[in-house]
Design a protein around this motif. Structure first.
Motif, short mmCIF file in Angstrom:
data_model
loop_
_atom_site.label_atom_id
_atom_site.label_comp_id
_atom_site.label_asym_id
_atom_site.label_seq_id
_atom_site.Cartn_x
_atom_site.Cartn_y
_atom_site.Cartn_z
N ASN A 46 0.82 -1.21 0.00
CA ASN A 46 0.00 0.00 0.00
C ASN A 46 0.86 1.26 0.00
N GLU A 47 1.92 1.26 0.79
CA GLU A 47 2.82 2.41 0.83
C GLU A 47 3.52 2.60 -0.52
N GLU A 48 3.94 1.50 -1.13
CA GLU A 48 4.60 1.58 -2.44
C GLU A 48 3.65 2.20 -3.47
N LYS A 49 2.37 1.80 -3.45
CA LYS A 49 1.40 2.38 -4.37
C LYS A 49 1.23 3.87 -4.11
N GLY A 50 1.15 4.25 -2.84
CA GLY A 50 1.01 5.66 -2.49
C GLY A 50 2.19 6.48 -2.97
N VAL A 51 3.40 5.97 -2.77
CA VAL A 51 4.60 6.71 -3.19
C VAL A 51 4.66 6.79 -4.72
N ARG A 52 4.24 5.73 -5.42
CA ARG A 52 4.21 5.79 -6.89
C ARG A 52 3.27 6.91 -7.36
N LEU A 53 2.12 7.03 -6.72
CA LEU A 53 1.18 8.10 -7.08
C LEU A 53 1.79 9.46 -6.74
N LEU A 54 2.32 9.61 -5.54
CA LEU A 54 2.90 10.88 -5.12
C LEU A 54 4.09 11.27 -6.00
N SER A 55 4.84 10.28 -6.49
CA SER A 55 6.02 10.59 -7.30
C SER A 55 5.63 11.22 -8.64
N ARG A 56 4.37 11.08 -9.04
CA ARG A 56 3.92 11.68 -10.29
C ARG A 56 3.47 13.13 -10.11
N LEU A 57 3.34 13.57 -8.86
CA LEU A 57 2.94 14.95 -8.61
C LEU A 57 4.10 15.89 -8.90
N ASN A 58 3.79 17.01 -9.49
CA ASN A 58 4.82 18.00 -9.79
C ASN A 58 4.26 19.37 -9.45
N HIS A 59 4.54 19.81 -8.23
CA HIS A 59 4.05 21.09 -7.74
C HIS A 59 5.14 21.70 -6.90
N ARG A 60 5.44 22.96 -7.10
CA ARG A 60 6.57 23.59 -6.42
C ARG A 60 6.45 23.58 -4.91
N ASN A 61 5.25 23.42 -4.38
CA ASN A 61 5.05 23.44 -2.94
C ASN A 61 4.84 22.06 -2.34
N ILE A 62 5.15 21.02 -3.10
CA ILE A 62 5.01 19.65 -2.61
C ILE A 62 6.36 18.95 -2.69
N LEU A 63 6.72 18.29 -1.62
CA LEU A 63 7.93 17.49 -1.60
C LEU A 63 7.89 16.47 -2.73
N LYS A 64 8.98 16.35 -3.48
CA LYS A 64 9.05 15.40 -4.59
C LYS A 64 9.41 14.01 -4.06
N PHE A 65 8.50 13.06 -4.25
CA PHE A 65 8.75 11.67 -3.88
C PHE A 65 9.44 10.99 -5.05
N LEU A 66 10.45 10.17 -4.76
CA LEU A 66 11.23 9.55 -5.82
C LEU A 66 10.93 8.06 -5.98
N LYS A 67 11.06 7.29 -4.89
CA LYS A 67 10.85 5.84 -4.99
C LYS A 67 10.83 5.23 -3.60
N THR A 68 10.56 3.93 -3.56
CA THR A 68 10.70 3.14 -2.33
C THR A 68 11.69 2.02 -2.59
N ASP A 69 12.25 1.49 -1.53
CA ASP A 69 13.20 0.38 -1.67
C ASP A 69 13.37 -0.26 -0.30
N ARG A 70 14.10 -1.34 -0.24
CA ARG A 70 14.47 -1.98 1.02
C ARG A 70 15.98 -1.85 1.17
N ASP A 71 16.46 -1.58 2.40
CA ASP A 71 17.90 -1.47 2.62
C ASP A 71 18.48 -2.85 2.93
N HIS A 72 19.78 -2.91 3.24
CA HIS A 72 20.47 -4.18 3.46
C HIS A 72 19.92 -4.94 4.66
N GLN A 73 19.32 -4.24 5.62
CA GLN A 73 18.74 -4.89 6.80
C GLN A 73 17.28 -5.24 6.58
N GLY A 74 16.72 -4.97 5.41
CA GLY A 74 15.33 -5.27 5.11
C GLY A 74 14.36 -4.18 5.51
#
Length: 172
Positions: A46-74
């Motif tokens: 669910n979070e991955e879907k949300g970040v994918r949607l947010l990453s498509r937003l392009n507005h100067r007053n909104i933080l730009k979301f880039l992607k999600t991932d897992r680190d080496h510790q999971g």
């Protein structure tokens, strides 16, 4: 860098340098130890879907979301643009007041911010309606609700959860 640049109830935020030679912010999300593996996977999807949607937003007053991932510790990580500066509340806490020029500069940037009759500030436009409209067109026979408030998991045919309420509240 092992020192967080910020933290909150859902995790810590770190500054990172990418393989594309850019600095980004990485929020390492605390995963619930009480959740079952299935609950955890569903929450992450669910979070991955949300970040994918947010990453498509392009507005100067909104933080730009880039992607999600897992680190080496999971751990689940959310990557965003790295902002310099401080929150307005942090500045007030540290410096006490804003100058008149500073306040004038802030207000010139606030065409999408309203003040309610009760004195509450509301963000009113993120450019999100265009994204939701496109998603609705793809799922026109399945979607029911007010377009600007429909959470991404519903648009993707998922189930309504507590996070769906949080999404709608955030849109408000």
């Amino acid at each position: 860098n092992d020192r967080p640049i910020g933290s909150g109830s859902f995790g810590a935020v770190y500054r990172a340098f990418t393989d594309r030679n850019q600095f980004v912010a990485v929020k390492v999300v605390k995963l619930s130890a009480n959740a079952s593996p299935q609950q955890l996977q569903r929450a992450i999807r669910n979070e991955e879907k949300g970040v994918r949607l947010l990453s498509r937003l392009n507005h100067r007053n909104i933080l730009k979301f880039l992607k999600t991932d897992r680190d080496h510790q999971g751990n689940f990580c959310i990557f965003t643009e790295l902002l310099s500066g401080n929150s307005l509340a942090g500045i007030l806490e540290e410096y006490g007041v804003f100058s008149e020029d500073g306040i004038a500069n802030f207000t010139r940037q606030c065409s999408n911010v309203m003040l309610t009759n009760e004195g509450v500030i509301k963000l009113i436009d993120f450019g999100l309606a265009k994204e939701i409209a496109a998603s609705m067109a793809a799922n026109a026979t399945e979607v029911v609700g007010t377009p600007c408030f429909i959470p991404p998991e519903i648009l993707d045919g998922g189930n309504f959860t507590d996070k769906s309420d949080i999404w709608s509240l955030g849109c408000t």
